[in-house]
Motif scaffolding. Structure first.
Motif, PDB file in Angstrom:
ATOM      1  N   SER A 101       4.274  10.469   1.974  1.00 32.96           N
ATOM      2  CA  SER A 101       3.084  10.268   2.438  1.00 32.96           C
ATOM      3  C   SER A 101       2.675   8.973   2.486  1.00 32.96           C
ATOM      4  O   SER A 101       1.898   8.692   3.265  1.00 32.96           O
ATOM      5  N   GLY A 102       3.171   8.203   1.422  1.00 36.79           N
ATOM      6  CA  GLY A 102       2.984   6.850   1.496  1.00 36.79           C
ATOM      7  C   GLY A 102       3.224   6.042   2.918  1.00 36.79           C
ATOM      8  O   GLY A 102       2.807   5.056   3.287  1.00 36.79           O
ATOM      9  N   ASN A 103       4.361   6.408   3.533  1.00 29.26           N
ATOM     10  CA  ASN A 103       4.775   5.936   4.482  1.00 29.26           C
ATOM     11  C   ASN A 103       3.641   6.225   5.815  1.00 29.26           C
ATOM     12  O   ASN A 103       3.362   5.268   6.934  1.00 29.26           O
ATOM     13  N   ILE A 159       0.815  -1.317  -0.056  1.00 32.09           N
ATOM     14  CA  ILE A 159      -0.072  -0.026   0.052  1.00 32.09           C
ATOM     15  C   ILE A 159       0.794   1.317   0.011  1.00 32.09           C
ATOM     16  O   ILE A 159       0.534   2.154  -0.630  1.00 32.09           O
ATOM     17  N   GLN A 160       1.825   1.051   0.691  1.00 30.24           N
ATOM     18  CA  GLN A 160       2.981   2.443   0.651  1.00 30.24           C
ATOM     19  C   GLN A 160       3.377   2.544  -0.624  1.00 30.24           C
ATOM     20  O   GLN A 160       3.619   3.760  -1.100  1.00 30.24           O
ATOM     21  N   ILE A 161       3.993   1.715  -1.232  1.00 35.27           N
ATOM     22  CA  ILE A 161       4.559   1.839  -2.724  1.00 35.27           C
ATOM     23  C   ILE A 161       3.415   2.373  -3.554  1.00 35.27           C
ATOM     24  O   ILE A 161       3.447   3.198  -4.377  1.00 35.27           O
ATOM     25  N   ALA A 162       2.167   1.488  -3.554  1.00 34.67           N
ATOM     26  CA  ALA A 162       1.111   2.166  -4.236  1.00 34.67           C
ATOM     27  C   ALA A 162       0.904   3.491  -4.107  1.00 34.67           C
ATOM     28  O   ALA A 162       0.502   4.319  -4.864  1.00 34.67           O
ATOM     29  N   PHE A 163       0.736   3.859  -2.567  1.00 32.22           N
ATOM     30  CA  PHE A 163       0.128   5.247  -2.440  1.00 32.22           C
ATOM     31  C   PHE A 163       1.378   6.471  -2.927  1.00 32.22           C
ATOM     32  O   PHE A 163       0.888   7.391  -3.594  1.00 32.22           O
ATOM     33  N   ASP A 164       2.578   5.995  -2.755  1.00 32.56           N
ATOM     34  CA  ASP A 164       3.661   6.978  -3.515  1.00 32.56           C
ATOM     35  C   ASP A 164       3.511   6.816  -4.839  1.00 32.56           C
ATOM     36  O   ASP A 164       3.515   7.753  -5.541  1.00 32.56           O
ATOM     37  N   LEU A 165       3.177   5.711  -5.526  1.00 35.46           N
ATOM     38  CA  LEU A 165       3.173   5.540  -7.021  1.00 35.46           C
ATOM     39  C   LEU A 165       2.175   6.472  -7.523  1.00 35.46           C
ATOM     40  O   LEU A 165       2.109   7.094  -8.413  1.00 35.46           O
ATOM     41  N   VAL A 166       0.784   6.456  -6.756  1.00 42.18           N
ATOM     42  CA  VAL A 166      -0.133   7.423  -7.195  1.00 42.18           C
ATOM     43  C   VAL A 166       0.107   8.752  -7.118  1.00 42.18           C
ATOM     44  O   VAL A 166      -0.078   9.572  -7.954  1.00 42.18           O
ATOM     45  N   THR A 167       0.882   9.245  -6.030  1.00 33.02           N
ATOM     46  CA  THR A 167       1.137  10.557  -6.103  1.00 33.02           C
ATOM     47  C   THR A 167       2.153  10.936  -7.014  1.00 33.02           C
ATOM     48  O   THR A 167       2.021  11.962  -7.870  1.00 33.02           O
TER      49      THR A 167
END
Length: 597
Positions: A290-292, A39-47
């Protein structure tokens, strides 16, 4: 936990179920923690992709970025689902090992308690009521099973998950991890304070439940007396009072738990707020992304169930400890009647009492005082005396239900304490004063004296010898007639004769009748005694009675009074002695003459 240490031997016995279970716990939690990183990787990827998408605004490449972005999210979503599926599989394996282990331990513990009950002496059962005995082998064992199964499983799961989550948190950002976990020491102190209260109230609940079970069991056993005296309302009020006490103690425990669980949730929610606040500051400082923050929120929420379950697990452990303490009290009780000999012997039937005295330990009543007599193999000994003279105590000592305080009892020249007790009792036919029949068929009750596989012909012959065959034949189901609890469907005389048949079927070398002809008419009594004369030729028989007519043909008669032998001899010699025996004989003759025809 010292009371629960008794269960360690079961953990060792089923270690090959427990160890794989722990491994499955670890693996399932690894698959449980990994989605947070995804989810952290995906969140940063979205950003990052949103910025890239805006950068190519108005260019054809914008569509390509959009497609890559969509496929990436789909891949991450499928990864999370795959990890959840793998975690579910290992959770299934975890339950199949640890929970099944708990069922095996429950089975073993129940058998161990039941076996120990059977080894304990009669005095133990006089001191403890049946309801309490039943409660410890059922309700208490069920609570212990909740400890060896769910409590152990969730404890291991919580510890492993805590370690994995804390390691993951620290690897991302030490400062944020420390702030997020700040409420945990408060949680630990809260648990430490509350668990003592839960323990005390759990013990009280179990005591109340035992009293309630004992009360109900005794009520149902004596239902005929209750109805005969029209005391239903009084019993109902007493039951309501007992039940109300149990309810109050249970509610007191629930009140503690009701306060405990919301407090756990509050502390977890506080951790989430701290994570978002401190995490936001760290993002602005550029130390994390922010993903963290999203990853940390997942970690904190993953701790929600383990933290909230701590209260439930603590309650399970404390209630199990209270139950195991009660179980240990009985398991650590040593039988007062024990023997070490494994030597088998053939009983000839010689019985000798030498200066035997006995005081009942619970009441302090001296039942026998310096009693001495001898019965030779094949003799018919009769024991007679007024109520409370110690007649039944003699029978109980001879069956070694109790050990005498002084003097000695010899069987075939050997002290009774040196004999293999089971082998000795297997050659004795004992008919107690208080007849007990099982809730089973008449045939099975008679066969109980020998074996459940006894042939019907042998059962019928024993019934004939006990003069109860004709009564049984009149029943619609004959020998297959079901007897109610404690033989409630039979008359007093029929119960006594079925009990006599149960003793005769084993063809005993020594027969002991403890006033078991009291509910039988004189004619039937004569028939039984005549049959006994034919079947017990050359075998020793001891009959305790209160009717002189029952024993006048005995080879020797012992007269007891206040625990002492006051007279002994044959019927004729005792009549000539003009003592207590003659007085009893004349009074009984007078009573028989006065009976209306």
């Amino acid at each position: 936990m010292k009371d629960l240490a008794y269960l360690n031997k079961f953990f060792y016995k089923y270690r090959w179920r427990l160890i794989p279970g722990v491994i499955f716990v670890v693996i399932s939690n690894i698959f449980g923690v990994l989605p947070a990183k995804v989810i952290q990787i995906a969140f940063d990827l979205v950003t990052e992709n949103i910025s890239t998408y805006r950068l190519f605004n108005g260019f054809d490449r914008q569509e390509l970025v959009y497609e890559i972005f969509g496929y990436s999210l789909l891949l991450f979503g499928l990864t999370v689902l795959a990890l959840a599926l793998l975690r579910g599989i290992f959770l299934f394996f975890m339950r199949q090992t640890i929970i099944l282990m708990s069922r095996h331990i429950e089975y073993d513990l129940k058998n161990e308690i039941y076996q120990h009950y059977q080894e304990l002496s009669m005095s133990f059962f006089r001191r403890n009521n049946t309801g309490d005995l039943m409660n410890r082998v059922t309700e208490d064992v069920s609570r212990v099973r909740m400890y060896v199964g769910p409590a152990i499983m969730y404890t291991i799961n919580t510890v492993v998950l805590f370690l994995l989550v804390i390691i993951a948190m620290i690897s991302v950002n030490l400062k944020l991890a420390i702030y997020s976990l700040l409420p945990l020491p408060i949680l630990a102190l809260t648990i430490y304070y509350v668990h003592n209260i839960i323990n005390q109230r759990s013990e009280k609940i179990q005591e109340r439940l035992s009293k309630l079970s004992g009360f109900v069991q005794e009520t149902f056993s004596g239902i005929r007396v209750i109805k005969a005296y029209v005391r239903e309302n009084d019993i109902k009020e007493k039951f309501a009072a007992e039940s109300n006490s149990y309810k109050k103690d249970s509610l007191a425990l629930v009140q503690v738990q009701a306060t405990f669980f919301p407090a756990m949730l509050l502390l977890v929610g506080l951790s989430t707020i701290v994570t978002v606040y401190i995490g936001g500051i760290e993002v602005m400082n550029g130390t994390i992304t922010s993903g963290n923050i999203a990853e940390f929120i997942v970690y904190v929420n993953q701790l929600t169930f383990p933290v909230t379950s701590l209260g439930w697990v603590t309650s399970l452990v404390q209630r199990a400890a209270a139950s195991q303490k009660r179980i240990n009290e009985f398991l650590h009780t040593r039988p007062e009647i024990s023997y070490s000999s494994n030597t088998r012997f053939e009983l000839k039937g010689q019985v000798e009492f030498k200066n035997v005295s006995f005081v009942y330990p619970d009441t302090g009543i001296k039942a026998l005082d310096n009693v001495s007599f001898e019965v030779k193999p094949g003799e018919f000994l009769a024991i007679i005396g007024r109520t409370g003279s110690g007649k039944s105590t003699l029978a109980n000592l001879l069956m070694r239900m109790y050990d005498s305080d002084s003097g000695e009892i010899k069987i075939d020249g050997q002290t009774i304490t040196e004999l293999n007790l089971n082998h000795f009792r297997s050659q004795v036919g004992f008919v107690p004063q208080e007849v007990f029949l099982f809730s089973d068929t008449i045939a099975n009750n008679i066969a109980f004296g020998e074996s459940s596989k006894t042939e019907l012909d042998k059962i019928e012959q024993a019934a004939k010898d006990a003069a109860v065959y004709n009564n049984i034949a009149e029943f619609d189901e004959g020998f297959d007639t079901m007897i109610g609890e404690r033989g409630i469907t039979l008359s007093g005389g029929q119960k006594q004769r079925v009990s006599i048949a149960r003793a005769l079927i084993k063809n005993p070398r020594l027969l002991i009748f403890d006033d078991c002809l009291s509910a039988i008419d004189t004619k039937t009594e004569e028939e039984i005694l005549s049959n006994l004369g034919k079947n017990l030729d050359g075998k020793t028989s001891i009959i305790i009675a209160h009717r002189v007519s029952t024993i006048k043909n005995a080879d020797k008669i012992v007269v007891l009074d206040k625990g002492q032998i006051v007279e002994q001899g044959t019927h004729k010699s005792l009549l000539k002695a003009n003592g207590i025996y003659k007085d009893m004989y004349e009074k009984q003759l007078l009573e028989e003459q006065e009976l209306p025809e």
